[in-house]
Motif scaffolding. Structure first.
Motif, mmCIF file in Angstrom:
data_model
loop_
_atom_site.group_PDB
_atom_site.id
_atom_site.type_symbol
_atom_site.label_atom_id
_atom_site.label_comp_id
_atom_site.label_asym_id
_atom_site.label_seq_id
_atom_site.Cartn_x
_atom_site.Cartn_y
_atom_site.Cartn_z
ATOM 1 N N ASN A 1 -6.548 -3.050 -6.107
ATOM 2 C CA ASN A 1 -7.308 -3.034 -4.850
ATOM 3 C C ASN A 1 -7.224 -1.672 -4.159
ATOM 4 O OD1 ASN A 1 -8.117 -5.715 -5.149
ATOM 5 N ND2 ASN A 1 -6.340 -6.501 -4.032
ATOM 6 N N HIS A 2 -6.035 -1.100 -4.162
ATOM 7 C CA HIS A 2 -5.845 0.204 -3.507
ATOM 8 C C HIS A 2 -6.690 1.269 -4.196
ATOM 9 C CE1 HIS A 2 -3.615 3.161 -1.093
ATOM 10 N NE2 HIS A 2 -3.617 3.916 -2.180
ATOM 11 N N TRP A 3 -6.679 1.291 -5.517
ATOM 12 C CA TRP A 3 -7.434 2.307 -6.258
ATOM 13 C C TRP A 3 -8.939 2.110 -6.145
ATOM 14 C CZ3 TRP A 3 -4.234 2.890 -11.438
ATOM 15 C CH2 TRP A 3 -3.035 3.564 -11.150
ATOM 16 N N LYS B 1 -10.211 3.083 -2.624
ATOM 17 C CA LYS B 1 -9.979 4.476 -2.211
ATOM 18 C C LYS B 1 -10.401 5.397 -3.353
ATOM 19 C CE LYS B 1 -6.314 7.506 -0.405
ATOM 20 N NZ LYS B 1 -7.017 7.895 0.822
ATOM 21 N N ASN C 1 0.827 -1.208 0.000
ATOM 22 C CA ASN C 1 0.000 0.000 0.000
ATOM 23 C C ASN C 1 0.862 1.258 0.000
ATOM 24 O OD1 ASN C 1 -2.502 -1.223 -0.114
ATOM 25 N ND2 ASN C 1 -2.731 -1.339 2.113
ATOM 26 N N ARG D 1 1.276 4.181 -3.249
ATOM 27 C CA ARG D 1 1.151 5.639 -3.127
ATOM 28 C C ARG D 1 2.368 6.361 -3.698
ATOM 29 N NH1 ARG D 1 -1.393 4.149 1.853
ATOM 30 N NH2 ARG D 1 0.618 4.163 2.940
ATOM 31 N N PRO E 1 -2.356 -5.434 -5.940
ATOM 32 C CA PRO E 1 -2.283 -4.427 -4.871
ATOM 33 C C PRO E 1 -2.651 -3.019 -5.357
ATOM 34 C CG PRO E 1 -0.380 -5.877 -4.755
ATOM 35 C CD PRO E 1 -1.087 -6.194 -6.034
#
Length: 502
Positions: A459-461, A464, A283, A287, A456
């Protein structure tokens, strides 16, 4: 004829669709014109529509007239070609229609002989892949594993889990050597030439490592928006639509270790090794190393265009990215410390696909400052579109009495070098399917490693919501954050000079 190909039956599911009209029909006809089709072959189009053979031939001819590199079909050639073309309506929910298709194939096989191979091309939406493959097995259309092949278009899965499920289903009915997962980018002439430049020339391979290369960029930009694909694209996005397949495939070709031979599995083994060497994302690293964007309204070539959220079939509050830029790190001896930057986006300033390999600067500058005002580091630039070329940018003395250096390009230009029309990617790939060459097709492990690497980020995008969307103007080069991503290491995105019409 280039190859000694067994008698072949090609069955195109989605035979009345856009892919067949624009790509498959013209590619198969061009292969026929140039003598690459087997002496005995039959093209069977199939879909739910009730067409006659003549209707279907008219459909194919219209596609060839509009999309073939050779233009409109000549009457004499077309009449000969259409003797090998027919149409059979079929619906995967209608057993009777599939039995009819099976009987037709078996009748042709009896005529062509025992070595006849049957190729099923799934030119349909991904949601139909499993159902068609199941039906081929259930109704006995794919029982001969030595003479049956199945071709599946991208996207191969929506995420890692769905890709694994599809692979498991295919494994139940087909062997891996029967499955051809197609990525048309790998059939492009310039892409194939990357390996030739690397492995057929002693000039480049000794420099192809962290000692001489500073960084690598792979950039695929599009000036078009989502057009009529809004419904599909809003559930996919740039990461799934382009990076998971096209761009990662290009990265593998650039980063792979030299294969011991041009054997299909040997080459694909080396590509998988490259994927395995890419540093996994967390994660925190997402970023720092991944940027997403979504276009707003703007101007393209003097025409005002809408923003993504105003496109047809797109959610007006969509969180889908139309732009993605990612920094990849490869943890192995060859590439340790060399960043690979991948970017792709829609509604950008220019439509182009280029790979830029930037070499390290000279270790000691011997020329005076005024001699090197236009100094730039050496680059190898592989352009896939709009032009196909490979250029090496070097420094040379400007003509004159003083020592002044200028960058110059040493160019391998396909337009200047070719003696015949460059084949379309689908021509290359369809010929490979017929000859049984899987070199340019993705193997099961390669597909799953690519998904595993990107999950990853996905999923993060998805978990969020971006509060900055839309964050780049149509007709620009993408969001400012993408410029900052590459500028952190002192680099900038390279783009081809725009050629203005006279």
């Amino acid at each position: 004829m280039k190859e000694n190909i067994n008698p072949t039956i090609i069955v195109i599911f989605g035979g009345t669709g856009d892919l067949n009209s624009r790509k498959l029909g013209p590619a198969l006809y061009n292969l026929y014109l140039e003598g690459f089709m087997p002496e005995k072959f039959e093209l069977i189009g199939t879909a739910r529509s009730n067409l006659t053979d003549a209707n279907y031939c008219d459909f194919l001819e219209d596609g060839i007239k509009n999309f073939s590199r050779k233009g409109k079909a000549l009457k004499k050639d077309w009449q000969k070609f259409t003797k090998h073309v027919s149409y059979t309506p079929a619906d995967i929910k209608d057993p009777e229609s599939l039995i009819t298709l099976k009987n037709k194939i078996e009748k042709i096989q009896e005529e062509f002989g025992p070595d006849t191979q049957v190729i099923y091309y799934l030119a349909v939406a991904p949601k139909f892949f499993s159902a068609i493959a199941d039906s081929l097995h259930k109704y006995g259309l794919a029982g001969d594993k030595d003479h049956t092949r199945i071709v599946i278009e991208k996207p191969f899965g929506h995420d890692l889990e769905s890709a694994q499920e599809l692979n498991q289903m295919l494994k139940q009915h087909f062997r891996e050597r029967q499955i051809y997962r197609i990525d048309h980018y790998l059939g492009k002439e310039a892409v194939q030439n990357i390996m030739a430049f690397r492995f057929a020339n002693s000039l480049f391979e000794p420099l192809w490592n962290r000692n001489y290369i500073e960084h690598v960029q792979i950039s695929v930009s599009e000036s078009i928006g989502v057009e009529d694909r809004g419904g599909y694209y809003d559930g996919a996005g740039a990461l799934r639509d382009m990076i998971q397949n096209h761009l990662l495939q290009l990265l593998c070709i650039i980063a792979m270790e030299p294969p011991t031979s041009f054997d299909a599995n040997e080459i694909r083994d080396r590509k998988v090794d490259a994927l395995k060497s890419i540093r996994k994302f967390t994660n925190d690293s997402v970023r720092k190393n991944a940027v997403r964007g979504q276009y707003t309204d703007g101007w393209i070539n003097g025409v005002e265009v809408p923003g993504y959220r105003s496109e047809k079939d797109v959610n007006p509050e969509s969180n889908t990215e139309t732009y993605a830029a990612i920094k990849f790190n490869i943890d192995n001896w060859r590439w340790q410390g060399v960043p690979f930057y991948l970017r792709t986006g829609k509604r950008m300033q220019q439509s182009s696909s280029i790979i830029t390999i930037q070499f390290k600067d000279v270790p000691h500058q011997i020329f005076q400052n005024e001699s090197v005002e236009t100094w730039q580091q050496n680059r190898l630039i592989i352009s896939i579109q709009p032009e196909m070329s490979i250029r090496l940018q070097v420094q040379a003395k400007r003509p004159g009495l003083k020592m002044v250096l200028n960058p110059v390009d040493m160019i391998f230009d396909y337009k200047g070098a070719k003696h015949t029309d460059t084949p379309e990617a689908y021509e290359t790939l369809l010929l490979d399917v017929m000859t049984g060459d899987q070199t340019l097709f993705m193997r099961v492990d390669q597909v799953e490693y690519a998904w595993e690497l990107l999950m990853p980020i996905l999923n993060h995008w998805e978990n969020k919501t971006s509060i900055s969307f839309p964050n780049y103007t149509s007709g620009s080069w993408g969001p400012e954050e993408a410029e900052a991503l590459i500028a952190k290491n002192g680099f900038f995105w390279y783009s081809l000079p725009i050629k203005h019409k006279d």
